[in-house]
Design a protein around this motif. Structure first.
Motif, PDB file in Angstrom:
ATOM      1  N   LYS A 168       0.844  -1.193   0.000  1.00 21.82           N
ATOM      2  CA  LYS A 168       0.000   0.000   0.000  1.00 21.82           C
ATOM      3  C   LYS A 168       0.876   1.238   0.000  1.00 21.82           C
ATOM      4  O   LYS A 168       0.602   2.229  -0.662  1.00 21.82           O
ATOM      5  N   ARG A 169       1.973   1.165   0.779  1.00 22.33           N
ATOM      6  CA  ARG A 169       2.844   2.320   0.901  1.00 22.33           C
ATOM      7  C   ARG A 169       3.462   2.710  -0.445  1.00 22.33           C
ATOM      8  O   ARG A 169       3.477   3.893  -0.809  1.00 22.33           O
ATOM      9  N   ARG A 195       0.792   4.296  -2.605  1.00 19.96           N
ATOM     10  CA  ARG A 195       0.458   5.662  -2.179  1.00 19.96           C
ATOM     11  C   ARG A 195       1.577   6.652  -2.502  1.00 19.96           C
ATOM     12  O   ARG A 195       1.327   7.772  -2.943  1.00 19.96           O
ATOM     13  N   GLU A 196       2.809   6.227  -2.251  1.00 21.98           N
ATOM     14  CA  GLU A 196       3.938   7.127  -2.533  1.00 21.98           C
ATOM     15  C   GLU A 196       4.011   7.458  -4.023  1.00 21.98           C
ATOM     16  O   GLU A 196       4.253   8.593  -4.406  1.00 21.98           O
ATOM     17  N   GLU A 234      12.884  -5.455  -2.439  1.00 24.72           N
ATOM     18  CA  GLU A 234      11.764  -6.213  -1.842  1.00 24.72           C
ATOM     19  C   GLU A 234      11.401  -5.697  -0.454  1.00 24.72           C
ATOM     20  O   GLU A 234      10.241  -5.560  -0.131  1.00 24.72           O
ATOM     21  N   ASP A 235      12.415  -5.464   0.387  1.00 23.28           N
ATOM     22  CA  ASP A 235      12.086  -5.104   1.762  1.00 23.28           C
ATOM     23  C   ASP A 235      12.052  -3.592   2.010  1.00 23.28           C
ATOM     24  O   ASP A 235      12.117  -3.157   3.157  1.00 23.28           O
ATOM     25  N   PRO A 256      10.067  -0.425   2.828  1.00 23.67           N
ATOM     26  CA  PRO A 256      10.939   0.683   3.269  1.00 23.67           C
ATOM     27  C   PRO A 256      11.897   0.322   4.414  1.00 23.67           C
ATOM     28  O   PRO A 256      12.472   1.216   4.994  1.00 23.67           O
ATOM     29  N   MET A 257      12.030  -0.971   4.734  1.00 22.22           N
ATOM     30  CA  MET A 257      12.963  -1.299   5.808  1.00 22.22           C
ATOM     31  C   MET A 257      14.409  -1.122   5.346  1.00 22.22           C
ATOM     32  O   MET A 257      15.307  -0.938   6.153  1.00 22.22           O
ATOM     33  N   LYS A 305      23.647   4.349   6.362  1.00 17.76           N
ATOM     34  CA  LYS A 305      23.372   4.023   7.764  1.00 17.76           C
ATOM     35  C   LYS A 305      22.307   4.924   8.388  1.00 17.76           C
ATOM     36  O   LYS A 305      21.734   4.564   9.405  1.00 17.76           O
ATOM     37  N   TRP A 320      19.507   5.680   6.898  1.00 21.64           N
ATOM     38  CA  TRP A 320      18.189   5.390   6.331  1.00 21.64           C
ATOM     39  C   TRP A 320      17.252   4.928   7.450  1.00 21.64           C
ATOM     40  O   TRP A 320      17.645   4.161   8.321  1.00 21.64           O
ATOM     41  N   THR A 321      16.040   5.424   7.444  1.00 25.03           N
ATOM     42  CA  THR A 321      15.028   4.870   8.345  1.00 25.03           C
ATOM     43  C   THR A 321      13.739   4.728   7.536  1.00 25.03           C
ATOM     44  O   THR A 321      13.532   5.460   6.554  1.00 25.03           O
ATOM     45  N   PRO A 322      12.875   3.792   7.938  1.00 26.38           N
ATOM     46  CA  PRO A 322      11.659   3.556   7.156  1.00 26.38           C
ATOM     47  C   PRO A 322      10.672   4.716   7.174  1.00 26.38           C
ATOM     48  O   PRO A 322       9.674   4.676   6.455  1.00 26.38           O
ATOM     49  N   ALA A 323      10.951   5.753   7.984  1.00 29.90           N
ATOM     50  CA  ALA A 323      10.033   6.897   7.964  1.00 29.90           C
ATOM     51  C   ALA A 323      10.374   7.853   6.817  1.00 29.90           C
ATOM     52  O   ALA A 323       9.600   8.747   6.497  1.00 29.90           O
ATOM     53  N   GLN A 382      10.692   8.883   3.016  1.00 22.84           N
ATOM     54  CA  GLN A 382       9.992   8.448   1.811  1.00 22.84           C
ATOM     55  C   GLN A 382      10.827   8.766   0.578  1.00 22.84           C
ATOM     56  O   GLN A 382      11.810   9.496   0.654  1.00 22.84           O
TER      57      GLN A 382
END
Lengths: 151, 439
Positions: free
Chosen positions: A6-7, A10-11, A60-61, A63-64, A93, A95-98, A100
């Motif tokens: 979904k993310r 939406r993005e 694949e993974d 926004p992790m 280093k 990078w965080t999933p928040a 976008q």
């Protein structure tokens, strides 16, 4: 290939319907995780007037893990090497999933305005930048005119 | 596979099934002490006998079963993410049962404020317990039949395939049980303990909110980051972990390059995850369960939940709680997050007892770091050996040896013996640490 999250959907919708000024990002029709990106060189920077093409891929993974981004247009910049790879902590280093896609592209855009020769990826460029900044900026301008001309 | 763990091998949380079937109260015997010291749980309960046994147990733990429910959510994730399901499932199941992190709720893709209650219930009714599981195994490297590890790798591949099939079969069964009971409860009006009442569903999902990471809609009782009090769903939280062990920052790498040294194994580092929102180190979350819901494990059957006439208090530490006196319910739970009435919760230190860190649900990070260091040490030892012997060979070959040929081959032999000793010491160390983990 797993279904799109979904993310990502939406993005993508937002990137297309409400683009960031100076940045475009369009997914490929046959692979919605692969984007064609363009970034305009900021005014008052050596890249002014240039239009830089990049490729962006969402693993694949996401926004992790961070997207994979690379410049396709040749660019003279201490933090971008000959292969277009970008040295940006947000991609590694920090990078965080928040974060976008949109925020990431903004950081890349601002990296163009503020090169950081003390944390180089292209060592030769960084050396020039430190020894002779005016000369380096001149080269960057020439490269912009030569390789990043707007069509 | 002869090592299928029996019911007794399983963590104590497994007892819920039996208790639920007998219709008795559900008692979760995993104590807080055990949760706080997960390695003790592993040791005490002999949680797994071996690697394969652990994988089988994790596979079972990742099945969403409607019989295992807490406050309308579940003990296993819906499956928004297909990667990184390597958190300690036993610990997370325990934490959810103790209501120390938010349960895994079924996510709504969309939520429309204009939906009537009927529409919302219909949307929820259409949700499966788990996202479709792909039966394809990730592309594995083609095995070389001549490799000495061929048999071992082949067996591992077959095991993974069998495990995936088992997972799909178990989830399909769980879904069938859920569908059957739902039909009996909603269609025929039977009392089915573990099927949530309409009131419970509406109470949870009427004000569902979007998780800022996965963009899916969940009931409003989110986990909150300890530092900047941002909401995060449990499905996203269990995904966040340390980076794999890596050399220290670039500057140091550069320094090593300049001095001509390689990265020394002990230099490999592994840092605690940072907060995805404010990048604060030592990421952790807190959770305040809704005070008006206590259904499922350690609570009343979810079918019996009735909405009280008073407005439910929603515990969002980021928002004003308002002047509802019932918001602060008297509790003997010392782990309660300190939320003062009408006040925004401040950030909490990482060592606060209510904070659940990413390391807490992945206690194996230290073992991973040690094994990465060991691997690098072995590799660099082997490289040194090759380097040393080639130097000596070179010297003898060029005939520019100061010492006699006999001397240099003695040197070489000595060096090789030292190297062999070092390697065997390393292996012994690794064997010991593995044994420690197993026992």
């Amino acid at each position: 290939m797993a279904a799109l999250s979904k993310r990502i959907i939406r993005e993508t919708e937002r990137l297309v319907s409400d683009p960031v000024p100076g940045i475009t990002a369009m997914p490929h029709e046959d692979n919605l995780r692969y984007f064609d990106v363009t970034i305009e060189g900021a005014d008052q920077s050596p890249y002014e007037g240039g239009l830089f093409k990049l490729e962006l891929f969402l693993p694949e993974d996401y926004p992790m893990v961070a997207p994979k981004v690379r410049f396709l247009t040749k660019i003279y910049h201490p933090n971008i090497d000959r292969l277009g790879r970008i040295c940006l902590d947000t991609l590694k280093k920090n990078w965080t999933p928040a974060i976008q896609i949109r925020t990431l592209l903004l950081s890349i855009q601002s990296l163009l305005t503020s090169p950081n020769p003390d944390d180089p990826l292209a060592n030769d460029v960084a050396e020039c930048w430190k020894k002779d900044e005016a000369g380096a900026i001149q080269t960057a301008k020439e490269w912009t005119a030569k390789y990043a001309k707007k069509e | 596979m002869g090592n299928v763990p029996t019911k007794e091998d399983r963590g104590s949380i497994g007892s819920y099934d039996d208790a639920a079937r007998r219709g008795g109260p559900v008692v979760n015997s995993l104590t807080v002490r055990e949760i706080l010291n997960p390695s003790a749980t592993y040791r005490k309960k002999k949680y797994y006998k071996d690697k394969e046994g652990l994988k089988e147990q994790v596979t079972k733990d990742l099945i969403v079963s409607h019989e295992e429910n807490v406050d309308g959510g579940f003990l296993a994730p819906y499956g928004v993410y297909t990667h990184n399901q390597d958190y300690a499932t036993a610990i997370v199941r325990g934490l959810i049962s103790e209501r120390r992190i938010s349960p895994f709720y079924l996510p709504l893709q969309d939520l429309d404020d204009d939906w009537t209650d009927e529409q919302l219930i219909k949307e929820l009714d259409d949700l499966a317990l788990h996202a479709p599981i792909s039966g394809e195994i990730e592309e594995t490297t083609i095995l070389d039949p001549n490799s000495k590890h061929y048999q071992k790798h082949l067996q591992a591949q077959l095991f993974e395939k069998a495990l995936l099939q088992k997972r799909i079969a178990l989830q399909t069964e769980a879904q069938a049980r859920y569908d059957r009971e739902k039909k009996l409860a909603y269609g025929n009006g039977f009392r089915k303990e573990n099927i949530p009442s309409r009131d419970l569903l509406l109470r949870l999902y009427k004000d569902a909110t979007e998780c800022p990471i996965c963009f899916l809609f969940y009931p409003n009782n989110f986990n909150y980051t300890r530092c900047c009090v941002q909401p995060i769903c449990s499905e996203c939280f269990v995904q966040i972990k340390r980076l794999d062990p890596h050399p220290p920052h670039d500057e140091e790498e550069e320094r090593n390059q300049n001095s001509g040294e390689l990265v020394v194994p002990k230099d490999l580092i592994s840092e605690p995850a940072i907060c995805p929102f404010c990048a604060m180190p030592n990421f952790g979350i807190t959770y305040t369960p809704p005070q008006d819901i206590k259904t499922g494990i350690n609570g009343i059957p979810p079918c019996d939940y009735k909405r009280s006439t008073t407005k439910p208090s929603i515990n969002t530490p980021g928002k004003d709680i308002g002047n509802d006196d019932s918001a602060v319910v008297e509790t003997n739970d010392t782990l309660e997050v300190p939320v003062k009435k009408g006040a925004r919760r401040h950030s909490l230190p990482s060592e606060h007892q209510s904070v659940i860190s990413t390391d807490f649900i992945r206690p194996d990070w230290e073992r991973k770091l040690n094994s990465a260091r060991m691997k690098l040490a072995r590799r660099s030892a082997a490289a040194t050996a090759i380097h040393a012997s080639s130097l000596l060979m070179d010297e003898t070959g060029n005939g520019q040896v100061r010492s006699s040929r006999a001397d240099s081959s003695a040197d070489l032999e000595q060096k090789m013996i030292e190297q062999a000793l070092r390697l065997s010491l390393l292996e012994e160390e690794e064997r010991k640490s593995k044994q420690n983990i197993k026992s």
